[in-house]
Design a protein around this motif. Structure first.
Motif, PDB file in Angstrom:
ATOM      1  N   TRP A 216       0.829  -1.201   0.000  1.00  0.00           N
ATOM      2  CA  TRP A 216       0.000   0.000   0.000  1.00  0.00           C
ATOM      3  C   TRP A 216       0.862   1.248   0.000  1.00  0.00           C
ATOM      4  CZ3 TRP A 216       0.775   3.066   4.383  1.00  0.00           C
ATOM      5  CH2 TRP A 216       1.458   2.433   5.436  1.00  0.00           C
ATOM      6  N   LEU A 217       0.220   2.348  -0.296  1.00  0.00           N
ATOM      7  CA  LEU A 217       0.866   3.657  -0.220  1.00  0.00           C
ATOM      8  C   LEU A 217      -0.192   4.675   0.160  1.00  0.00           C
ATOM      9  CD1 LEU A 217       3.341   5.543  -0.779  1.00  0.00           C
ATOM     10  CD2 LEU A 217       2.453   5.781  -3.114  1.00  0.00           C
ATOM     11  N   GLU A 218       0.129   5.546   1.134  1.00  0.00           N
ATOM     12  CA  GLU A 218      -0.759   6.645   1.482  1.00  0.00           C
ATOM     13  C   GLU A 218      -0.019   7.966   1.294  1.00  0.00           C
ATOM     14  OE1 GLU A 218      -4.121   4.777   4.418  1.00  0.00           O
ATOM     15  OE2 GLU A 218      -2.607   6.092   5.328  1.00  0.00           O
ATOM     16  N   LEU A 219      -0.750   8.946   0.760  1.00  0.00           N
ATOM     17  CA  LEU A 219      -0.187  10.266   0.518  1.00  0.00           C
ATOM     18  C   LEU A 219      -0.883  11.292   1.394  1.00  0.00           C
ATOM     19  CD1 LEU A 219      -0.006  10.243  -3.390  1.00  0.00           C
ATOM     20  CD2 LEU A 219       1.770   9.563  -1.765  1.00  0.00           C
ATOM     21  N   ARG A 220      -0.093  12.010   2.174  1.00  0.00           N
ATOM     22  CA  ARG A 220      -0.605  13.129   2.963  1.00  0.00           C
ATOM     23  C   ARG A 220      -0.219  14.404   2.215  1.00  0.00           C
ATOM     24  NH1 ARG A 220       1.819  12.161   7.473  1.00  0.00           N
ATOM     25  NH2 ARG A 220       0.129  11.060   8.532  1.00  0.00           N
ATOM     26  N   LEU A 221      -1.195  15.012   1.565  1.00  0.00           N
ATOM     27  CA  LEU A 221      -0.928  16.153   0.702  1.00  0.00           C
ATOM     28  C   LEU A 221      -0.926  17.454   1.502  1.00  0.00           C
ATOM     29  CD1 LEU A 221      -3.179  15.216  -2.358  1.00  0.00           C
ATOM     30  CD2 LEU A 221      -0.777  14.648  -1.956  1.00  0.00           C
ATOM     31  N   VAL A 222       0.034  18.325   1.184  1.00  0.00           N
ATOM     32  CA  VAL A 222       0.128  19.641   1.814  1.00  0.00           C
ATOM     33  C   VAL A 222       0.205  20.682   0.703  1.00  0.00           C
ATOM     34  CG1 VAL A 222       1.427  21.139   3.360  1.00  0.00           C
ATOM     35  CG2 VAL A 222       1.337  18.680   3.806  1.00  0.00           C
ATOM     36  N   GLY A 223      -0.873  21.423   0.528  1.00  0.00           N
ATOM     37  CA  GLY A 223      -0.908  22.442  -0.499  1.00  0.00           C
ATOM     38  C   GLY A 223      -0.184  23.699  -0.080  1.00  0.00           C
ATOM     39  N   THR A 224       0.371  24.402  -1.043  1.00  0.00           N
ATOM     40  CA  THR A 224       0.996  25.706  -0.804  1.00  0.00           C
ATOM     41  C   THR A 224       0.240  26.762  -1.613  1.00  0.00           C
ATOM     42  OG1 THR A 224       2.634  25.181  -2.521  1.00  0.00           O
ATOM     43  CG2 THR A 224       3.257  24.777  -0.233  1.00  0.00           C
ATOM     44  N   ARG A 225       0.258  26.654  -2.922  1.00  0.00           N
ATOM     45  CA  ARG A 225      -0.589  27.509  -3.752  1.00  0.00           C
ATOM     46  C   ARG A 225      -2.049  27.040  -3.667  1.00  0.00           C
ATOM     47  NH1 ARG A 225       1.588  26.993  -9.503  1.00  0.00           N
ATOM     48  NH2 ARG A 225      -0.098  28.491  -9.936  1.00  0.00           N
ATOM     49  N   SER A 226      -2.250  25.743  -3.573  1.00  0.00           N
ATOM     50  CA  SER A 226      -3.591  25.179  -3.402  1.00  0.00           C
ATOM     51  C   SER A 226      -3.975  25.231  -1.936  1.00  0.00           C
ATOM     52  CB  SER A 226      -3.618  23.728  -3.889  1.00  0.00           C
ATOM     53  OG  SER A 226      -3.182  23.614  -5.219  1.00  0.00           O
ATOM     54  N   ASN A 227      -5.232  24.864  -1.619  1.00  0.00           N
ATOM     55  CA  ASN A 227      -5.633  24.780  -0.217  1.00  0.00           C
ATOM     56  C   ASN A 227      -4.718  23.810   0.517  1.00  0.00           C
ATOM     57  OD1 ASN A 227      -7.204  21.978   0.112  1.00  0.00           O
ATOM     58  ND2 ASN A 227      -7.774  22.840  -1.882  1.00  0.00           N
ATOM     59  N   ARG A 228      -4.525  24.036   1.802  1.00  0.00           N
ATOM     60  CA  ARG A 228      -3.494  23.295   2.526  1.00  0.00           C
ATOM     61  C   ARG A 228      -3.740  21.795   2.544  1.00  0.00           C
ATOM     62  NH1 ARG A 228      -0.968  21.411   6.930  1.00  0.00           N
ATOM     63  NH2 ARG A 228       1.062  22.336   7.477  1.00  0.00           N
ATOM     64  N   ASP A 229      -5.009  21.357   2.537  1.00  0.00           N
ATOM     65  CA  ASP A 229      -5.321  19.929   2.536  1.00  0.00           C
ATOM     66  C   ASP A 229      -5.141  19.288   1.162  1.00  0.00           C
ATOM     67  OD1 ASP A 229      -5.962  19.912   5.210  1.00  0.00           O
ATOM     68  OD2 ASP A 229      -8.120  20.103   4.893  1.00  0.00           O
ATOM     69  N   GLY A 230      -4.959  20.098   0.141  1.00  0.00           N
ATOM     70  CA  GLY A 230      -4.855  19.539  -1.202  1.00  0.00           C
ATOM     71  C   GLY A 230      -6.164  18.969  -1.715  1.00  0.00           C
ATOM     72  N   ILE A 231      -7.287  19.354  -1.091  1.00  0.00           N
ATOM     73  CA  ILE A 231      -8.583  18.832  -1.521  1.00  0.00           C
ATOM     74  C   ILE A 231      -8.853  19.252  -2.965  1.00  0.00           C
ATOM     75  CG2 ILE A 231     -11.079  19.145  -1.194  1.00  0.00           C
ATOM     76  CD1 ILE A 231     -10.604  18.998   1.783  1.00  0.00           C
ATOM     77  N   GLY A 232      -9.218  18.274  -3.781  1.00  0.00           N
ATOM     78  CA  GLY A 232      -9.394  18.494  -5.206  1.00  0.00           C
ATOM     79  C   GLY A 232      -8.224  18.021  -6.038  1.00  0.00           C
TER      80      GLY A 232
END
Length: 530
Positions: free
Chosen positions: A440-456
């Motif tokens: 498995w692989l899980e990605l915890r996304l951190v947006g900078t230009r995008s919203n911080r959660d990377g939602i979308g």
């Protein structure tokens, strides 16, 4: 051993919660509708915690006893949870129904919106302590909200909120439904309750939201909304959303990219099942189940109505494949609420979990259907078909309950997605995933230009050989199911693969980021590149 295996460990884990929906002889409609669950890492310790919405006294709609408190359980590790509701400030007020989670103010802490009957709360998280700021934020509406979700509809880097309103309701206007001569009173059919518009709130970036329901065009469409899920179904870079409606055609709102939406469900195909009849559409997930890169739609409904699966054909069109997938045959006698398309055995194909129960607690007296049910799980065979493993997986051996909300995430850090399910007037369930699963692989996304959660953000995995899948897709969202939110890292099953050759991330800002030769069996934090 079956491909999927689950065990309810709620009690031994300390996750002891009973949803108090306050049933009355008058069968007030709100009593059968609640039960939201949220999974989130509220304190930033990389362990997923669990939140439950809870009811209130009826008809007063007040949390005037401790048993009505919303509840937050902190994950201590070692598969143990502890109640931290009071310390976190999340007891709440009013008759709570829905939970939505996201970092709306981009400060690094997940916040919590709780929708309810004439009372909405927005809990801003500051280092693990929550404060209700709904009034100051402009979200303190008097609607009856049964679902909600955060998304960035204009790609400005700040998350907006969609609230799903069900109908206009008050205790003094509820009516009698049933058979008076036989002394049978039931919850009223939805046809007795008028449709209402959804509410869309634009994030003003200063802690406040602006109601843009009218300006966006969605207020022209009225329904009895139940749940919402988000995806960019036409791949134009703007997030769209689907709303289930109770005994009315469901909505598919296409994002026009200029702050406006157009409703396309009847034209696109997922407004109604193939037979054309209106159903009691409940929960929804909007996700690619067949690895073709196009997000599909799955909906739960009542017994005899099927749980429609709408396959995205591209070019803005969907096709009901409930029978082709074999799901229609499996669920004819089942009623579903919350649901999720998620890879439970880590083979690279998303499976289906549904939390089940009928809406009418008197159904057993005059029909062959059951009110209380066990939950269901259907394994994705990877060829467009599913197999029913509900009994063999261990779910079928549990007591039948009036299940409602469900949220999903890897609660014990073993790489397998678990499920938390609420039940009216009964203990909540924590279904530990004990399947013989792949990598498995899980990605915890951190947006900078995008919203911080990377939602979308849309994520594609590519593999040249060695697995049954060559590519698979997922997208970052916390809103799916019924009244619930799942805010863990983005999960991918890899099967036998011990690494992923390429990971491609399309952020909401438009940035395309590529990672190569990523090792498996890890939670990887990915920060949006400049």
């Amino acid at each position: 051993m079956p491909a999927l295996q689950f065990r309810d460990v709620a009690r031994e884990a300390g996750l002891e919660f009973v949803h108090e929906n306050s049933p009355t002889p008058q069968k007030q409609l709100i009593e059968t509708m609640p039960g939201g669950v949220a999974i989130l890492d509220y304190d930033g310790d990389s362990r997923l915690d669990v939140f439950f919405t809870n009811g209130a006294s009826v008809p007063g709609l007040a949390k005037d006893a401790a048993r009505y408190s919303n509840r937050l359980f902190r994950n201590q590790g070692e598969r143990r949870f502890v109640d931290v509701t009071e310390a976190a400030g999340l007891r709440g007020e009013g008759y709570s129904v829905a939970a939505a989670v996201a970092d709306y103010d981009n400060d690094g802490d997940p916040d919590l919106f709780v929708g309810g009957v004439k009372r909405q709360q927005l809990f801003r998280n500051t280092a693990g302590r929550f404060e209700d700021v709904a009034a100051a934020a402009g979200l303190a509406s008097g609607e009856w909200v049964v679902g909600a979700g955060f998304f960035d509809f204009d790609n400005d880097g700040w998350l907006d909120l969609l609230a799903v309103n069900y109908t206009v309701w008050a205790p003094e206007t509820d009516r009698f439904c049933g058979d008076a001569e036989r002394g049978i009173r039931v919850y009223c059919h939805p046809k007795h309750f008028e449709p209402v518009a959804l509410s869309l709130y634009h994030n003003r970036k200063d802690g406040r939201f602006e109601d843009v329901s009218v300006a966006s065009g969605i207020a022209r469409h009225r329904g009895r909304g139940m749940a919402v899920a988000f995806a960019d179904y036409d791949q134009d870079g703007f997030v769209d959303f689907y709303v289930t409606n109770d005994k009315l055609p469901s909505f598919l709102f296409r994002n026009l990219g200029d702050g406006r939406f157009e409703e396309r469900a009847l034209v696109a195909g997922p407004a109604l099942p193939e037979h054309g009849g209106e159903i009691s559409a409940m929960g929804v997930d909007f996700r690619d189940y067949d690895n073709d890169g196009l997000p599909d739609i799955h909906v739960t409904a009542l017994a005899g109505e099927g749980f429609p699966l709408f396959r995205n054909l591209g070019k803005g069109q969907f096709q009901d494949v409930s029978y082709r997938s074999r799901l229609a045959a499996f669920v004819q006698a089942r009623s579903g609420w919350s649901n999720a398309l998620v890879d439970l055995d880590n083979d690279g194909f998303k499976d289906l979990f549904t939390a089940n129960s009928h809406v009418n607690d008197a159904i057993d007296r005059f029909e062959s259907h059951s009110y209380r049910e066990t939950n269901s799980v259907f394994r994705n065979l990877g060829d467009g078909r599913f197999e029913d493993l509900s009994e063999a997986s261990g779910l079928g051996a549990a007591p039948r309950q009036a299940h409602r909300g469900a949220a999903f995430g890897d609660l014990d850090g073993d790489g397998r997605v678990d499920a938390v399910v609420s039940a009216l007037g009964a203990p909540a369930e924590l279904w530990r995933n004990e399947s013989a699963a792949g990598h498995w692989l899980e990605l915890r996304l951190v947006g900078t230009r995008s919203n911080r959660d990377g939602i979308g953000a849309v994520v594609k995995l590519e593999q040249a050989s060695g697995t049954r899948w060559r590519q698979q897709w997922n997208h970052a969202t916390t809103a799916y199911g019924y009244a619930s939110a799942s805010a863990g890292p983005l999960h991918f099953g890899l099967g036998p693969a011990t690494s992923v050759e390429r990971v491609l991330i399309r952020w909401p800002s438009g940035t395309l980021q590529v990672l190569e030769n990523v090792p498996a069996d890890q939670v990887l934090t990915v920060r949006e590149s400049p």
